[in-house]
Motif scaffolding. Structure first.
Motif, mmCIF file in Angstrom:
data_model
loop_
_atom_site.group_PDB
_atom_site.id
_atom_site.type_symbol
_atom_site.label_atom_id
_atom_site.label_comp_id
_atom_site.label_asym_id
_atom_site.label_seq_id
_atom_site.Cartn_x
_atom_site.Cartn_y
_atom_site.Cartn_z
ATOM 1 N N ASP A 144 83.722 51.920 24.080
ATOM 2 C CA ASP A 144 83.467 52.395 22.718
ATOM 3 C C ASP A 144 84.706 52.115 21.886
ATOM 4 O OD1 ASP A 144 83.111 53.758 20.334
ATOM 5 O OD2 ASP A 144 82.944 55.738 21.254
ATOM 6 N N PHE A 145 84.663 51.030 21.127
ATOM 7 C CA PHE A 145 85.779 50.690 20.255
ATOM 8 C C PHE A 145 85.587 51.258 18.851
ATOM 9 C CE2 PHE A 145 85.601 47.376 23.522
ATOM 10 C CZ PHE A 145 86.866 47.543 24.070
ATOM 11 N N ALA A 146 84.414 51.790 18.563
ATOM 12 C CA ALA A 146 84.118 52.316 17.233
ATOM 13 C C ALA A 146 84.800 53.658 16.986
ATOM 14 C CB ALA A 146 82.611 52.445 17.033
ATOM 15 N N THR A 147 84.631 54.599 17.891
ATOM 16 C CA THR A 147 85.132 55.950 17.664
ATOM 17 C C THR A 147 86.652 55.984 17.506
ATOM 18 O OG1 THR A 147 83.223 56.816 18.851
ATOM 19 C CG2 THR A 147 85.036 58.338 18.468
ATOM 20 N N PRO A 148 87.426 55.370 18.416
ATOM 21 C CA PRO A 148 88.882 55.402 18.199
ATOM 22 C C PRO A 148 89.305 54.653 16.929
ATOM 23 C CG PRO A 148 88.360 54.251 20.259
ATOM 24 C CD PRO A 148 87.083 54.777 19.685
ATOM 25 N N TYR A 149 88.610 53.578 16.617
ATOM 26 C CA TYR A 149 88.913 52.822 15.392
ATOM 27 C C TYR A 149 88.676 53.696 14.159
ATOM 28 C CZ TYR A 149 88.162 49.434 11.616
ATOM 29 O OH TYR A 149 88.202 48.762 10.426
ATOM 30 N N LEU A 150 87.550 54.384 14.113
ATOM 31 C CA LEU A 150 87.243 55.225 12.956
ATOM 32 C C LEU A 150 88.216 56.395 12.843
ATOM 33 C CD1 LEU A 150 83.361 55.104 13.081
ATOM 34 C CD2 LEU A 150 84.871 53.985 11.412
ATOM 35 N N ARG A 151 88.602 56.975 13.976
ATOM 36 C CA ARG A 151 89.635 58.033 13.946
ATOM 37 C C ARG A 151 90.927 57.481 13.342
ATOM 38 N NH1 ARG A 151 88.728 62.642 17.342
ATOM 39 N NH2 ARG A 151 87.158 62.230 18.930
ATOM 40 N N GLN A 152 91.308 56.276 13.780
ATOM 41 C CA GLN A 152 92.540 55.666 13.280
ATOM 42 C C GLN A 152 92.457 55.401 11.778
ATOM 43 O OE1 GLN A 152 95.576 55.100 14.527
ATOM 44 N NE2 GLN A 152 96.127 54.340 12.497
ATOM 45 N N ILE A 153 91.341 54.885 11.313
ATOM 46 C CA ILE A 153 91.179 54.624 9.881
ATOM 47 C C ILE A 153 91.286 55.930 9.095
ATOM 48 C CG2 ILE A 153 89.514 53.907 8.097
ATOM 49 C CD1 ILE A 153 90.932 51.572 9.512
ATOM 50 N N MET A 154 90.671 56.988 9.586
ATOM 51 C CA MET A 154 90.750 58.275 8.883
ATOM 52 C C MET A 154 92.204 58.728 8.780
ATOM 53 S SD MET A 154 87.720 59.007 7.860
ATOM 54 C CE MET A 154 87.601 57.229 7.612
ATOM 55 N N THR A 155 92.942 58.672 9.879
ATOM 56 C CA THR A 155 94.355 59.055 9.858
ATOM 57 C C THR A 155 95.139 58.153 8.910
ATOM 58 O OG1 THR A 155 94.212 59.869 12.125
ATOM 59 C CG2 THR A 155 96.411 59.365 11.295
ATOM 60 N N PHE A 156 94.849 56.867 8.948
ATOM 61 C CA PHE A 156 95.532 55.891 8.112
ATOM 62 C C PHE A 156 95.406 56.231 6.627
ATOM 63 C CE2 PHE A 156 95.326 51.670 5.918
ATOM 64 C CZ PHE A 156 96.647 51.291 6.112
ATOM 65 N N ILE A 157 94.240 56.721 6.206
ATOM 66 C CA ILE A 157 94.051 57.059 4.792
ATOM 67 C C ILE A 157 94.343 58.536 4.494
ATOM 68 C CG2 ILE A 157 92.485 55.131 4.354
ATOM 69 C CD1 ILE A 157 90.119 57.104 4.445
ATOM 70 N N GLY A 158 94.798 59.277 5.502
ATOM 71 C CA GLY A 158 95.258 60.644 5.278
ATOM 72 C C GLY A 158 94.297 61.747 5.659
ATOM 73 N N ILE A 159 93.144 61.410 6.212
ATOM 74 C CA ILE A 159 92.182 62.431 6.631
ATOM 75 C C ILE A 159 92.441 62.750 8.096
ATOM 76 C CG2 ILE A 159 89.737 63.037 6.889
ATOM 77 C CD1 ILE A 159 89.141 60.988 4.644
ATOM 78 N N THR A 160 92.976 63.934 8.349
ATOM 79 C CA THR A 160 93.344 64.306 9.717
ATOM 80 C C THR A 160 92.384 65.317 10.342
ATOM 81 O OG1 THR A 160 94.879 65.976 8.865
ATOM 82 C CG2 THR A 160 95.786 63.782 9.341
ATOM 83 N N ASP A 161 91.546 65.938 9.528
ATOM 84 C CA ASP A 161 90.525 66.865 10.041
ATOM 85 C C ASP A 161 89.279 66.025 10.342
ATOM 86 O OD1 ASP A 161 88.656 68.831 10.573
ATOM 87 O OD2 ASP A 161 88.915 69.904 8.676
ATOM 88 N N VAL A 162 89.185 65.561 11.587
ATOM 89 C CA VAL A 162 88.132 64.625 11.981
ATOM 90 C C VAL A 162 87.356 65.194 13.169
ATOM 91 C CG1 VAL A 162 87.608 62.290 12.783
ATOM 92 C CG2 VAL A 162 89.527 62.666 11.220
ATOM 93 N N THR A 163 86.036 65.225 13.037
ATOM 94 C CA THR A 163 85.144 65.633 14.115
ATOM 95 C C THR A 163 84.258 64.442 14.461
ATOM 96 O OG1 THR A 163 85.091 67.912 13.289
ATOM 97 C CG2 THR A 163 83.320 67.247 14.804
ATOM 98 N N CYS A 164 84.168 64.128 15.741
ATOM 99 C CA CYS A 164 83.290 63.045 16.194
ATOM 100 C C CYS A 164 82.103 63.638 16.936
ATOM 101 C CB CYS A 164 84.038 62.078 17.097
ATOM 102 S SG CYS A 164 85.337 61.182 16.249
#
Length: 188
Positions: A144-164
């Protein structure tokens, strides 16, 4: 609380990720803006990149026109409190449409900035819920390369409250996958 729901399935009429994203939006509550990124987004190209790296004060009308859609998508993201990203797992990653949206909203000076310590996200105080649906791949497993990638993108743009939330291995046990995902949605 305002919600921006990004959908990216090539098969929206029967999309599990889109359905679960809508259920998550209903659970969270508040006005919802839904954007289906599978239609109408211009992919970035050399001309777009040139316009983007040109200082805003030096952009001519053609450069501004090239960036207009991206500017609107960034403004839309900035205007909402919660982001729901709904995506199926296609070939172990996010859909091409979702990647295109990501390319258009990751903008230096708008959603992140460069610092001496590296990139810093600018979209603070927001929440993201990532909804992933897979046919056979275990979510957050080695393929699953999608979930870690999307977490990284969220952190990259400043969104740290992330639920998968995943409805994974739907082809193996759809009932279990949906039950598990709905239980996670109920806990939002």
């Amino acid at each position: 609380m305002s919600i921006l729901h990004i959908t990216s399935s090539a098969n929206p009429g029967v999309s599990t990720s889109t359905l679960l994203g809508a259920e998550a939006a209903a659970k969270i509550g508040g006005p919802v803006t839904t954007r289906d990124v599978t239609h109408g987004l211009r992919p970035i190209d050399a001309a777009w990149i040139a316009a983007n790296v040109t200082p805003e004060t030096d952009r001519d009308p053609a450069a501004r026109a090239l960036l207009a859609q991206s500017d609107a998508l960034v403004a839309e993201l900035q205007a909402h409190d919660t982001l729901i990203l709904s995506t199926p797992l296609y070939n172990f990653g996010v859909t091409a449409a979702l990647k295109n949206w990501i390319d258009l909203i990751c903008r230096a000076g708008q959603t992140f900035r460069y610092t001496d310590a590296g990139p810093q996200g600018l979209l603070h105080g927001k929440r993201a819920v990532i909804i992933v649906a897979t046919g056979g791949t275990p979510a957050e497993g080695p393929l699953d390369f999608a979930t870690p990638y999307l977490r990284q993108i969220m952190t990259f743009i400043g969104i740290t409250d992330v639920t998968c939330i995943a409805a994974d291995r739907l082809m193996a046990d759809a009932d279990r996958a949906m039950e598990d995902a709905r239980a996670r949605i109920a806990a939002l």
